[in-house]
Design a protein around this motif. Sequence first.
Motif, PDB file in Angstrom:
ATOM      1  N   GLU A   1       0.820  -1.200   0.000  1.00  0.00           N
ATOM      2  CA  GLU A   1       0.000   0.000   0.000  1.00  0.00           C
ATOM      3  C   GLU A   1       0.861   1.260   0.000  1.00  0.00           C
ATOM      4  N   GLY A   2       0.539   2.156  -0.914  1.00  0.00           N
ATOM      5  CA  GLY A   2       1.245   3.433  -0.959  1.00  0.00           C
ATOM      6  C   GLY A   2       2.552   3.388  -1.728  1.00  0.00           C
ATOM      7  N   ARG A   3       2.916   2.186  -2.215  1.00  0.00           N
ATOM      8  CA  ARG A   3       4.167   2.083  -2.969  1.00  0.00           C
ATOM      9  C   ARG A   3       3.875   1.744  -4.419  1.00  0.00           C
ATOM     10  N   LEU A   4       4.744   2.228  -5.300  1.00  0.00           N
ATOM     11  CA  LEU A   4       4.602   1.908  -6.704  1.00  0.00           C
ATOM     12  C   LEU A   4       5.104   0.484  -6.941  1.00  0.00           C
ATOM     13  N   LEU A   5       4.277  -0.340  -7.588  1.00  0.00           N
ATOM     14  CA  LEU A   5       4.676  -1.716  -7.886  1.00  0.00           C
ATOM     15  C   LEU A   5       4.865  -1.861  -9.383  1.00  0.00           C
TER      16      LEU A   5
ATOM     17  N   SER B   1       8.165  -5.895 -12.583  1.00  0.00           N
ATOM     18  CA  SER B   1       9.312  -6.692 -12.155  1.00  0.00           C
ATOM     19  C   SER B   1       9.337  -6.874 -10.640  1.00  0.00           C
ATOM     20  N   ARG B   2       8.581  -6.047  -9.918  1.00  0.00           N
ATOM     21  CA  ARG B   2       8.575  -6.199  -8.464  1.00  0.00           C
ATOM     22  C   ARG B   2       7.449  -7.102  -7.993  1.00  0.00           C
ATOM     23  N   LEU B   3       6.615  -7.544  -8.897  1.00  0.00           N
ATOM     24  CA  LEU B   3       5.593  -8.515  -8.517  1.00  0.00           C
ATOM     25  C   LEU B   3       6.262  -9.873  -8.401  1.00  0.00           C
ATOM     26  N   PRO B   4       5.721 -10.751  -7.542  1.00  0.00           N
ATOM     27  CA  PRO B   4       6.299 -12.089  -7.429  1.00  0.00           C
ATOM     28  C   PRO B   4       6.363 -12.766  -8.802  1.00  0.00           C
ATOM     29  N   VAL B   5       7.412 -13.555  -8.996  1.00  0.00           N
ATOM     30  CA  VAL B   5       7.743 -14.118 -10.309  1.00  0.00           C
ATOM     31  C   VAL B   5       6.568 -14.761 -11.015  1.00  0.00           C
ATOM     32  N   SER B   6       5.734 -15.475 -10.257  1.00  0.00           N
ATOM     33  CA  SER B   6       4.674 -16.253 -10.891  1.00  0.00           C
ATOM     34  C   SER B   6       3.660 -15.366 -11.602  1.00  0.00           C
ATOM     35  N   TYR B   7       3.667 -14.084 -11.335  1.00  0.00           N
ATOM     36  CA  TYR B   7       2.697 -13.206 -11.987  1.00  0.00           C
ATOM     37  C   TYR B   7       3.210 -12.628 -13.307  1.00  0.00           C
ATOM     38  N   THR B   8       4.505 -12.812 -13.577  1.00  0.00           N
ATOM     39  CA  THR B   8       5.092 -12.021 -14.644  1.00  0.00           C
ATOM     40  C   THR B   8       4.635 -12.460 -16.025  1.00  0.00           C
ATOM     41  N   HIS B   9       3.983 -13.605 -16.128  1.00  0.00           N
ATOM     42  CA  HIS B   9       3.488 -14.004 -17.447  1.00  0.00           C
ATOM     43  C   HIS B   9       2.194 -13.269 -17.771  1.00  0.00           C
ATOM     44  N   LEU B  10       1.641 -12.609 -16.766  1.00  0.00           N
ATOM     45  CA  LEU B  10       0.390 -11.883 -16.975  1.00  0.00           C
ATOM     46  C   LEU B  10       0.592 -10.700 -17.896  1.00  0.00           C
TER      47      LEU B  10
END
Length: 183
Positions: free
Chosen positions: A163-167, A170-179
Amino acid sequence: MKILIVEDEPSLREIMVQTLRREQYVVEQASDYASALEKIAGYDYDCILLDIMLPVMDGWAVCAKVRETSKVPIIMLTAKGDDMDKILGLDMGADDYIGKPFRPRELVSRINSVLRRCGKSQKLFDIDDIRVDLDKGVVYKDGQDLYLSALEYRLLLAFINSEGRLLTRSRLPVSYTHLTLPT
Ligand code: CA
């Protein structure tokens, strides 16, 4: 949930940080008595992982100092050669301990069980008309069950914990990066 890791061995500390961030915990680090107490004075952590063998002042000194003012759950990180009688037999103020070396899974399950025991795992988050029940893994909108896929739910947790931080992606957990996220 925000966890403080107090450990003077950088490589082990880094493994713990990575492990807990993957589990959506917010993690901060300290490497000795002084830096640990400075962190603790500045924030109410939900749990503290505390290495016994620290330089200058050991983990028990940190534990005793923390207990003067706080009941925050403390898990001691023990190594071969630490006095197990002291850990098991006496009330040193810690809630649990975990022996090195430990598997990441073991660390996570130990933290979760200590948090549950301390009644900390039950968490409700309200964001406008959305309510997230972290305990049940259920999301409501205007009081109605909101159907989310497992991936959507985990993404929502990642946002709540940042919350309150820019995501960035690349900062999302690896498993999401195919999204394919909307830009
Ligand atoms: Ca150490």
